[in-house]
Design an enzyme around this catalytic site. Structure first.
Site, PDB file in Angstrom:
ATOM      1  N   LYS A 285      50.686  50.553  43.118  1.00  0.00           N
ATOM      2  CA  LYS A 285      49.920  49.979  42.000  1.00  0.00           C
ATOM      3  C   LYS A 285      48.579  50.692  41.943  1.00  0.00           C
ATOM      4  O   LYS A 285      47.918  50.843  42.975  1.00  0.00           O
ATOM      5  CB  LYS A 285      49.717  48.482  42.273  1.00  0.00           C
ATOM      6  CG  LYS A 285      48.674  47.812  41.419  1.00  0.00           C
ATOM      7  CD  LYS A 285      47.758  46.851  42.191  1.00  0.00           C
ATOM      8  CE  LYS A 285      46.745  47.558  43.063  1.00  0.00           C
ATOM      9  NZ  LYS A 285      45.550  46.771  43.429  1.00  0.00           N
TER      10      LYS A 285
ATOM     11  N   ASP B 113      47.223  40.041  43.313  1.00  0.00           N
ATOM     12  CA  ASP B 113      47.917  41.186  42.712  1.00  0.00           C
ATOM     13  C   ASP B 113      49.416  40.950  42.539  1.00  0.00           C
ATOM     14  O   ASP B 113      50.125  41.825  42.036  1.00  0.00           O
ATOM     15  CB  ASP B 113      47.718  42.440  43.579  1.00  0.00           C
ATOM     16  CG  ASP B 113      46.373  43.101  43.331  1.00  0.00           C
ATOM     17  OD1 ASP B 113      45.788  42.874  42.252  1.00  0.00           O
ATOM     18  OD2 ASP B 113      45.916  43.851  44.215  1.00  0.00           O
TER      19      ASP B 113
HETATM   20  O1  C5P Z   1      44.575  37.509  46.669  1.00  0.00           O
HETATM   21  P1  C5P Z   1      44.245  38.548  47.683  1.00  0.00           P
HETATM   22  O2  C5P Z   1      44.800  38.245  49.034  1.00  0.00           O
HETATM   23  O3  C5P Z   1      44.530  39.923  47.222  1.00  0.00           O
HETATM   24  O4  C5P Z   1      42.669  38.488  47.808  1.00  0.00           O
HETATM   25  C1  C5P Z   1      41.970  38.759  48.985  1.00  0.00           C
HETATM   26  C2  C5P Z   1      40.577  38.142  48.867  1.00  0.00           C
HETATM   27  O5  C5P Z   1      39.848  38.800  47.828  1.00  0.00           O
HETATM   28  C3  C5P Z   1      40.558  36.686  48.486  1.00  0.00           C
HETATM   29  O6  C5P Z   1      40.661  35.859  49.607  1.00  0.00           O
HETATM   30  C4  C5P Z   1      39.181  36.550  47.843  1.00  0.00           C
HETATM   31  O7  C5P Z   1      38.186  36.461  48.837  1.00  0.00           O
HETATM   32  C5  C5P Z   1      39.007  37.877  47.153  1.00  0.00           C
HETATM   33  N1  C5P Z   1      39.367  37.850  45.725  1.00  0.00           N
HETATM   34  C6  C5P Z   1      38.440  37.412  44.798  1.00  0.00           C
HETATM   35  N2  C5P Z   1      38.759  37.392  43.471  1.00  0.00           N
HETATM   36  C7  C5P Z   1      39.966  37.812  43.046  1.00  0.00           C
HETATM   37  C8  C5P Z   1      40.924  38.273  43.971  1.00  0.00           C
HETATM   38  C9  C5P Z   1      40.600  38.281  45.310  1.00  0.00           C
HETATM   39  O8  C5P Z   1      37.318  37.034  45.169  1.00  0.00           O
HETATM   40  N3  C5P Z   1      40.239  37.799  41.743  1.00  0.00           N
END
Ligand code: C5P
Length: 268
Positions: free
Chosen positions: A10, A126
């Site tokens: 991606k 994602d």
């Molecule tokens: O969802 P994912 O595991 O990819 O996200 C990792 C971290 O990134 C989340 O725990 C959060 O702290 C941050 N995040 C965020 N806003 C988003 C996606 C992720 O602050 N839209």
């Protein structure tokens, strides 16, 4: 019966951070495309969960519930045996974990002949876009996906082999209410992309100086149209008008930087 699925890399061609919700999650506005390069998975019904990781980038990839693939299967609610042929670096901003997990969900929907009943967003921001797996605009915190009809673009992807934890990059952002992208034009797509941003790039480069070195190396490549970081890093990319130019850049970079992960790709 075994289902074989492809988990493409991606790439966030743009990643604008436009706000922050009260719960801490950030609002994003991103053009996402998917490469003709990625991981391969084989998913089979089984009496109990198992995961075996092979391939050139298998080293250090967990084979238990620490792996998002495993958690995706658990969220689906059936035990399966997963064989993961790993070609993408993980914790690298190109969906090394999320695209695999989305591929497991797609495979299990076929295998068990029912849709995934859970909320994909709960597995990661994602996952919704990786379930879509072709060009899309991603908004909200990752749940708002609009399919896009975009021309294919050619890229070289480079990871300087440093892990950058996503929460640390979000935390280091100097501003969280940057302008969104505006309308995506019907022509001159590459020229428009060059005017957009990855708002996480400077903060990530502050945490991992290798990112700026990577961007500088990409900027030296003949006929590149733009250089940028994907996701929260550390993978960066340059775009080219032809696949031959992207392949040539990949050869040059692989020779100059033998310790980096370098891959040319066509994104759709
Ligand atoms: O969802 P994912 O595991 O990819 O996200 C990792 C971290 O990134 C989340 O725990 C959060 O702290 C941050 N995040 C965020 N806003 C988003 C996606 C992720 O602050 N839209």
């Amino acid at each position: 019966m075994a289902i074989e699925v492809f988990a493409p890399a991606k790439v966030n061609l743009t990643l604008h951070v436009t706000g922050q919700r009260a719960d801490g999650y950030h609002l994003l506005d991103s053009v996402v495309m998917f490469a003709d390069f990625g991981d391969h998975l084989r998913v089979t019904k089984a009496a109990k969960m198992s995961l075996r990781v092979t391939g050139p980038l298998a080293h250090g990839v967990p084979e238990d519930a620490r792996n998002l693939c495993w958690r995706a299967a658990e969220a689906f609610g059936e035990p399966v045996a997963i064989e993961l042929d790993k070609h993408l670096p993980h914790a690298a901003g190109i969906g090394g974990g999320s695209s695999d997990a989305a591929a497991v969900l797609r495979a299990m929907e076929q295998l068990f002949e029912r849709p995934f009943g859970g909320n994909p967003l709960e597995l990661g921001a994602d996952i919704p876009v990786c379930l879509h797996a072709t060009a899309a605009r991603m908004a909200g915190i990752g749940e708002d996906i609009t399919g896009l009809s975009l021309p294919a673009v050619h890229a070289v992807l480079v990871n300087p082999r440093v892990d950058v934890p996503t929460p640390a990059v979000f935390k280091a952002l100097p501003t969280k209410d940057n302008p969104p992208m505006g309308a995506i034009p019907e022509s001159e797509y590459l020229a428009w992309l060059a005017l957009q941003r990855n708002d996480m790039e400077a903060a990530a480069a502050g945490l991992a100086p290798e990112i700026q070195i990577t961007l500088d190396a990409l900027a030296q490549m003949p006929k590149q149209c733009l250089t940028r970081m994907s996701g929260s890093g550390a993978t960066c990319f340059a775009l080219f008008e032809t696949r031959a130019l992207a392949d040539h850049a990949a050869q040059m970079l692989a020779t100059q930087y033998p310790n980096w992960w370098v891959q040319s790709a066509t994104l759709t």
